[in-house]
Motif scaffolding. Structure first.
Motif, PDB file in Angstrom:
ATOM      1  N   GLY A  38     -11.399  16.587 -21.447  1.00  0.00           N
ATOM      2  CA  GLY A  38     -10.678  16.332 -20.210  1.00  0.00           C
ATOM      3  C   GLY A  38     -10.012  17.586 -19.688  1.00  0.00           C
ATOM      4  O   GLY A  38     -10.524  18.690 -19.827  1.00  0.00           O
ATOM      5  N   THR A  39      -8.853  17.414 -19.082  1.00  0.00           N
ATOM      6  CA  THR A  39      -8.054  18.551 -18.607  1.00  0.00           C
ATOM      7  C   THR A  39      -6.906  18.776 -19.571  1.00  0.00           C
ATOM      8  O   THR A  39      -6.082  17.878 -19.785  1.00  0.00           O
ATOM      9  CB  THR A  39      -7.503  18.279 -17.198  1.00  0.00           C
ATOM     10  N   LEU A  40      -6.859  19.949 -20.160  1.00  0.00           N
ATOM     11  CA  LEU A  40      -5.791  20.324 -21.079  1.00  0.00           C
ATOM     12  C   LEU A  40      -4.758  21.139 -20.314  1.00  0.00           C
ATOM     13  O   LEU A  40      -5.096  22.136 -19.676  1.00  0.00           O
ATOM     14  CB  LEU A  40      -6.346  21.143 -22.232  1.00  0.00           C
ATOM     15  N   ILE A  41      -3.503  20.726 -20.399  1.00  0.00           N
ATOM     16  CA  ILE A  41      -2.423  21.426 -19.701  1.00  0.00           C
ATOM     17  C   ILE A  41      -1.375  21.835 -20.730  1.00  0.00           C
ATOM     18  O   ILE A  41      -0.884  21.007 -21.492  1.00  0.00           O
ATOM     19  CB  ILE A  41      -1.779  20.536 -18.616  1.00  0.00           C
ATOM     20  N   ARG A  42      -1.057  23.119 -20.752  1.00  0.00           N
ATOM     21  CA  ARG A  42      -0.018  23.629 -21.653  1.00  0.00           C
ATOM     22  C   ARG A  42       0.781  24.695 -20.921  1.00  0.00           C
ATOM     23  O   ARG A  42       0.358  25.206 -19.882  1.00  0.00           O
ATOM     24  CB  ARG A  42      -0.639  24.206 -22.919  1.00  0.00           C
ATOM     25  N   ARG A  43       1.925  25.005 -21.470  1.00  0.00           N
ATOM     26  CA  ARG A  43       2.757  26.013 -20.835  1.00  0.00           C
ATOM     27  C   ARG A  43       2.110  27.391 -20.902  1.00  0.00           C
ATOM     28  O   ARG A  43       2.191  28.171 -19.960  1.00  0.00           O
ATOM     29  CB  ARG A  43       4.133  26.052 -21.510  1.00  0.00           C
ATOM     30  N   GLY A  44       1.461  27.671 -22.029  1.00  0.00           N
ATOM     31  CA  GLY A  44       0.853  28.988 -22.161  1.00  0.00           C
ATOM     32  C   GLY A  44       1.920  30.067 -22.229  1.00  0.00           C
ATOM     33  O   GLY A  44       3.085  29.799 -22.494  1.00  0.00           O
ATOM     34  N   SER A  45       1.521  31.272 -22.009  1.00  0.00           N
ATOM     35  CA  SER A  45       2.464  32.396 -22.040  1.00  0.00           C
ATOM     36  C   SER A  45       2.028  33.468 -21.066  1.00  0.00           C
ATOM     37  O   SER A  45       0.845  33.814 -21.012  1.00  0.00           O
ATOM     38  CB  SER A  45       2.540  33.001 -23.448  1.00  0.00           C
ATOM     39  N   LYS A  46       2.970  33.982 -20.298  1.00  0.00           N
ATOM     40  CA  LYS A  46       2.665  35.119 -19.446  1.00  0.00           C
ATOM     41  C   LYS A  46       2.592  36.380 -20.307  1.00  0.00           C
ATOM     42  O   LYS A  46       3.408  36.586 -21.197  1.00  0.00           O
ATOM     43  CB  LYS A  46       3.746  35.288 -18.380  1.00  0.00           C
ATOM     44  N   LEU A  47       1.594  37.182 -20.022  1.00  0.00           N
ATOM     45  CA  LEU A  47       1.435  38.416 -20.768  1.00  0.00           C
ATOM     46  C   LEU A  47       2.118  39.573 -20.054  1.00  0.00           C
ATOM     47  O   LEU A  47       2.029  39.711 -18.840  1.00  0.00           O
ATOM     48  CB  LEU A  47      -0.049  38.733 -20.965  1.00  0.00           C
ATOM     49  N   LEU A  48       2.817  40.375 -20.835  1.00  0.00           N
ATOM     50  CA  LEU A  48       3.422  41.603 -20.340  1.00  0.00           C
ATOM     51  C   LEU A  48       2.613  42.779 -20.869  1.00  0.00           C
ATOM     52  O   LEU A  48       1.802  42.632 -21.784  1.00  0.00           O
ATOM     53  CB  LEU A  48       4.870  41.693 -20.822  1.00  0.00           C
ATOM     54  N   SER A  49       2.820  43.940 -20.314  1.00  0.00           N
ATOM     55  CA  SER A  49       2.101  45.118 -20.781  1.00  0.00           C
ATOM     56  C   SER A  49       3.027  46.326 -20.750  1.00  0.00           C
ATOM     57  O   SER A  49       4.043  46.343 -20.053  1.00  0.00           O
ATOM     58  CB  SER A  49       0.856  45.384 -19.935  1.00  0.00           C
ATOM     59  N   ALA A  50       2.652  47.339 -21.526  1.00  0.00           N
ATOM     60  CA  ALA A  50       3.442  48.584 -21.575  1.00  0.00           C
ATOM     61  C   ALA A  50       2.501  49.735 -21.880  1.00  0.00           C
ATOM     62  O   ALA A  50       1.550  49.583 -22.649  1.00  0.00           O
ATOM     63  CB  ALA A  50       4.518  48.483 -22.647  1.00  0.00           C
ATOM     64  N   THR A  51       2.784  50.872 -21.269  1.00  0.00           N
ATOM     65  CA  THR A  51       2.001  52.082 -21.531  1.00  0.00           C
ATOM     66  C   THR A  51       2.854  53.186 -22.134  1.00  0.00           C
ATOM     67  O   THR A  51       2.386  54.298 -22.327  1.00  0.00           O
ATOM     68  CB  THR A  51       1.329  52.580 -20.237  1.00  0.00           C
ATOM     69  N   SER A  52       4.110  52.871 -22.398  1.00  0.00           N
ATOM     70  CA  SER A  52       4.979  53.821 -23.090  1.00  0.00           C
ATOM     71  C   SER A  52       6.024  53.039 -23.875  1.00  0.00           C
ATOM     72  O   SER A  52       6.333  51.886 -23.544  1.00  0.00           O
ATOM     73  CB  SER A  52       5.675  54.762 -22.100  1.00  0.00           C
ATOM     74  N   LEU A  53       6.573  53.628 -24.895  1.00  0.00           N
ATOM     75  CA  LEU A  53       7.567  52.940 -25.713  1.00  0.00           C
ATOM     76  C   LEU A  53       8.819  52.611 -24.916  1.00  0.00           C
ATOM     77  O   LEU A  53       9.509  51.622 -25.199  1.00  0.00           O
ATOM     78  CB  LEU A  53       7.932  53.807 -26.931  1.00  0.00           C
ATOM     79  N   SER A  54       9.119  53.397 -23.904  1.00  0.00           N
ATOM     80  CA  SER A  54      10.328  53.164 -23.109  1.00  0.00           C
ATOM     81  C   SER A  54      10.250  51.865 -22.320  1.00  0.00           C
ATOM     82  O   SER A  54      11.275  51.327 -21.898  1.00  0.00           O
ATOM     83  CB  SER A  54      10.569  54.341 -22.155  1.00  0.00           C
TER      84      SER A  54
END
Length: 884
Positions: free
Chosen positions: A328-344
């Protein structure tokens, strides 16, 4: 440092994910069928009558054994009332009652207890119209006066009774819970009349029903503190139940089977954190679809992130719950992905360190992590992670002619449960058209990585995976670079050397006794997982190039050859086991039976082997010594009676000394099972790497194999000596005439023998490290063994607890099937594995009876021999073996 929690716990880690080839659907269901609790004889008869129908239905919808076991492991990991809340609409009760009850009966049979709440809207409309009352709705809510409430109450009670009776007909104990389940106040008495707003849920009654072995069946009626009954929408009631119980699944049964997109196609999955705003901005998301998505988001926002909602047709409930693809249709909150290209860009470096160190071992772990962060601070990378840091991936970009490399992937259990792992890999594919990564070859999460890869190759304990590399020259160069590096290539030579220096520095700083290669594992793409796990696919070597279509690649190439099959000699082929092994070798693509020795049959042509003409020989120990000296044979199989094969084994030893050639010996007798210089060859319990490195392997006994597999998961919980009542078919007595294989004597009879001190009793005790009692018998059937094993426990346990232990222990073992009820000999005869079931616990919870069956000629002898030969010769463990 690819470290990952169990793929087995990835509930809902699915949709749009290409899967490994699955086993036959026929094999999937019996691994999980089990009786929930004893019930009346009439109910038992009803269950027996309905079982075939349930099996047929389930086989058409449930996927592989692996999938079913994964989701059973997940669903039984929480208390029973937290498995699922299922909302059943009135239309389902009238149009799909039989499908609904069959699905619920299946769940009950496998020991799962969903909480059911139903409505009866369409039926109520019909009754009101017949009574001359026109239904009234305000803002989609039924206006309920006293007359409407009386009709609704009687109707709900009747529909509840119909559902309960139908379930009882299918052998399911169901308990109607029609009053006192929901506490409520008036929603708006002036506007909607006798309509309630739920303020509390009676969880105790639900828990009591489940603890007593009943499915709780609720109506969507509530009561005020002063006893006034109020009407409540069934969707609202289901949502409040979910908030109170916090289940893993909330299921809305729908005639449509799910939500549809603008083109009318069913939406497979919705991750709300990523997709909600986009969906709600679409012109086609309106009316009921818009309201449903909004309501589900509001519900999931109040529940644990692991909870998901499924909108599903009642006939596809099993497929939705027990397969990766769902229905059927599965609905979940999931998670937004963040990204980084430096430690700062990371908000909290200490939190990042905690993530990187959570899978590290040893006193130098933090120093290693610090060195890694120092490297990232000086080099280009891109990191992907969710806000809770349940998943972290670090990719080093392509440079100097090398592809981008996945240097770090660490996933927590919660990360798997919330689908972050697949979300991360989806992001990686979007931004990195080509990617390379490395995983340890003994990692049991290899199935997931094979699923993500286009190809792989193994060298010196590491498997390198890649995707997106289609140029043949690039693939060859990649493989060449990898095979020239003893530890495995990470894709950047500067990184490789830097990491090794970091490992050395960390090791020296902490005076660690661990070798440098182990310290460097912090930066190899190493995946790890806890006990609840995915199948242990992917045993690989540098011998062959392996793509992801081979989920069980081989170990080392020690005795295997690229340009010819392994040469096999069989000493003692007249017996039943020898004949079975010949049949298996005939279909093996990489083994060539060159010599077969039998004194009685010498000079006659071997039948049943079609690759070449083979004539039986009467090989002497001197013949064997000379053949080993010349290097004629890669593997010797000793299929001789106990106490006979030593001269032949000694001859192989002598030939080795004279020539340096080192073949493999697999002995099927008991002569070397107690010799510590030999490797005991039970791959499901002995480390496969040990067998892969062995040149002399003692093949376990048939009784002993089934007994060990039947007891091993409970060794930590033994409260006394296990007693094994074993019965074998008369083929176990061999071909030499004796009372134990005299069919006339056995007919209508069962013969006990060696009642104490049987060699298998000593074998099992020695291997398990716990004394057992074994009482063998022989019966009139030809092949197959049944064990009934009584095991005292050192703690109180339930049948479900124990079944879960076995499912977890043998998850992914292709030749071990964990079933619910006691397995039957006739079902294992001619098959290549072991079935384990029963799991009946006494009233005190301190003793369990486990049953195991095995074909004594196959997994009890020839099949297990071939497993050991495959591992030792560098082939895939199950090559040439039809798996269960």
């Amino acid at each position: 440092m690819l470290s990952a929690c169990a793929v087995a716990l990835r509930a809902g880690a699915r949709r749009s994910v290409r899967r490994l080839p699955t086993r036959s659907r026929v094999a999937a269901l019996p691994a999980t069928l089990r009786r929930a609790r004893p019930f009346s004889s009439s109910a038992a008869r009803a269950t027996d009558l309905s079982t075939r129908g349930m099996i047929v239905q389930t086989l058409s919808s449930v996927g592989s054994k692996r999938e079913v076991q994964q989701y059973l492991s997940l669903f039984t990991s929480v208390s029973s009332q937290r498995f699922a809340v299922i909302k059943v609409g009135g239309a389902i009760l009238t149009e799909y009652l039989d499908e609904l009850c069959s699905s619920l009966a299946f769940l009950y049979t496998v020991g799962l207890y969903p909480v059911i709440v139903h409505g009866a809207g369409p039926q109520l409309n019909n009754l009101l119209e017949q009574a001359g009352v026109e239904p009234q709705f305000e803002e989609g809510i039924r206006v309920t006066d006293a007359k409407t409430l009386r009709v609704a109450r009687d109707l709900f009670l009747q529909e509840n009774l119909n559902l309960v009776n139908k379930l009882e007909e299918k052998g399911v104990h169901a308990q109607p819970l029609t009053t006192g389940m929901f506490r409520a106040e008036y929603l708006n008495k002036e506007k909607w009349g006798l309509v309630g707003k739920i303020t509390g849920v009676n969880k105790q009654s639900i828990e009591t029903a489940i603890n007593n072995g009943y499915l709780p069946i609720l109506t969507s009626m509530a009561e005020t503190d002063d006893g006034q009954i109020l009407n409540v929408n069934a969707d609202v009631a289901a949502a409040e139940l979910a908030r109170a119980l916090e289940p893993l699944k909330v299921v809305y049964l729908s005639e449509k089977g799910g939500l549809s997109d603008a083109a009318g196609q069913k939406i497979s999955a919705i991750n709300l954190d990523e997709e909600y705003d986009h969906l709600m901005s679409q012109s086609w998301v309106k009316y009921g679809t818009r309201l449903k998505i909004k309501e589900i988001k509001e519900l999931l926002d109040t529940l644990p992130r692991a909870t998901s909602v499924a909108i599903i047709h009642p006939g596809e409930l099993q497929k939705e719950l027990f397969t990766d693809s769902g229905a059927g249709t599965l609905i979940r909150r999931g998670s937004k992905l963040l990204s980084a290209t430096s430690l700062s860009e990371f908000k909290d470096i200490d939190a990042l360190k905690s993530v990187l160190i959570r899978d590290r071992e040893g006193p130098d772990a933090m120093a290693t992590v610090d060195k890694y962060l120092e490297f990232l601070g000086e080099n280009s990378f891109k990191a992907y992670y969710d806000e809770s840091m349940n998943a972290l991936a670090v990719v080093l970009p392509a440079s100097n002619g090398r592809q981008a490399t996945l240097a770090t992937l660490t996933i927590t259990k919660s990360g798997w449960l919330t689908n972050v792992a697949d979300n991360v890999f989806t992001a990686l594919r979007k931004e990195h058209p080509q990617l390379v990564w490395t995983v340890k070859e003994d990692d049991e999460n290899l199935a997931w990585f094979f699923d993500k890869a286009d190809g792989s190759i193994t060298r010196n304990g590491s498997v390198m995976f890649w995707y997106g590399i289609e140029n043949g020259d690039e693939v060859v160069k990649l493989m060449k670079d990898f095979t020239q590096n003893g530890r495995g290539m990470l894709g950047d030579s500067n990184l490789e050397s830097r990491l090794h220096r970091a490992a050395n520095a960390a090791s020296a700083a902490n005076n660690s006794a661990k070798p440098v290669a182990q310290q460097a594992r912090a930066y190899s793409t190493l995946a790890r997982r806890p006990v609840l796990s995915a199948p242990a696919f992917g045993r690989t070597s540098g011998r062959t190039f392996v793509t992801q279509t081979n989920p069980n690649p081989p170990y080392g190439k020690k005795n295997a050859s690229k340009d010819r099959p392994a040469r096999i000699a069989l000493i003692g082929a007249r017996g039943f086991t020898g004949q079975e092994l010949i049949r298996l070798l005939d279909s093996h693509p990489n083994m060539d039976l060159r010599h077969v020795s039998s004194r009685e049959l010498a000079g006659t042509t071997l039948e049943g082997y079609n690759k070449r003409d083979v004539v039986y020989e009467n090989l002497s120990p001197e013949d064997v010594r000379e053949m080993e000296q010349r290097g004629d044979i890669d593997c010797w199989v000793m299929a001789l009676p106990n106490g006979v094969c030593k001269p032949f084994v000694d001859a192989v030893y002598e030939g080795r000394q004279d020539s340096g050639h080192k073949s493999v010996i697999v002995d099927l007798s008991a002569d070397y099972r107690f010799d510590n210089t030999w490797t005991y060859g039970l791959p499901e319990l002995v480390p496969r790497a040990n067998i892969a490195e062995a040149t002399q392997i003692a093949n376990p006994g048939c009784y002993a194999t089934a007994a060990q597999l039947g007891i091993a998961p409970l060794v930590p919980f033994l409260g006394g000596m296990p007693h094994i009542f074993g019965v074998s078919g008369y083929s176990g007595a061999g071909t030499k005439p004796s009372p134990k294989n005299d069919v006339n004597l056995l007919t209508g009879n069962i013969i006990p023998y060696s009642l104490t001190g049987h060699i298998h009793e000593r074998e099992v005790s020695a291997q398990l490290g716990a004394q057992v009692a074994f009482i063998p018998h022989v019966a009139v059937w030809f092949r197959g063994i049944h064990h009934t094993i009584s095991i005292p426990l050192n703690k109180t346990m339930t049948s479900r607890d124990i079944r879960q232990i076995y499912q977890d222990r043998y998850a992914g073992e292709k030749l071990v099937k964990v079933v619910g009820e006691a397995p039957l000999v006739k079902n294992i005869s001619g098959k290549h594995g072991v079935e384990i079931g029963g799991f009946e616990v006494d009233k005190a919870g301190k003793r369990v009876v486990v049953c195991a069956t095995i074909d004594n000629l196959l997994k009890g002898a020839a099949t297990q021999c071939l497993q050991n030969m495959n591992l030792a010769l560098g082939y895939a463990e199950y090559e040439g073996i039809p798996v269960m």
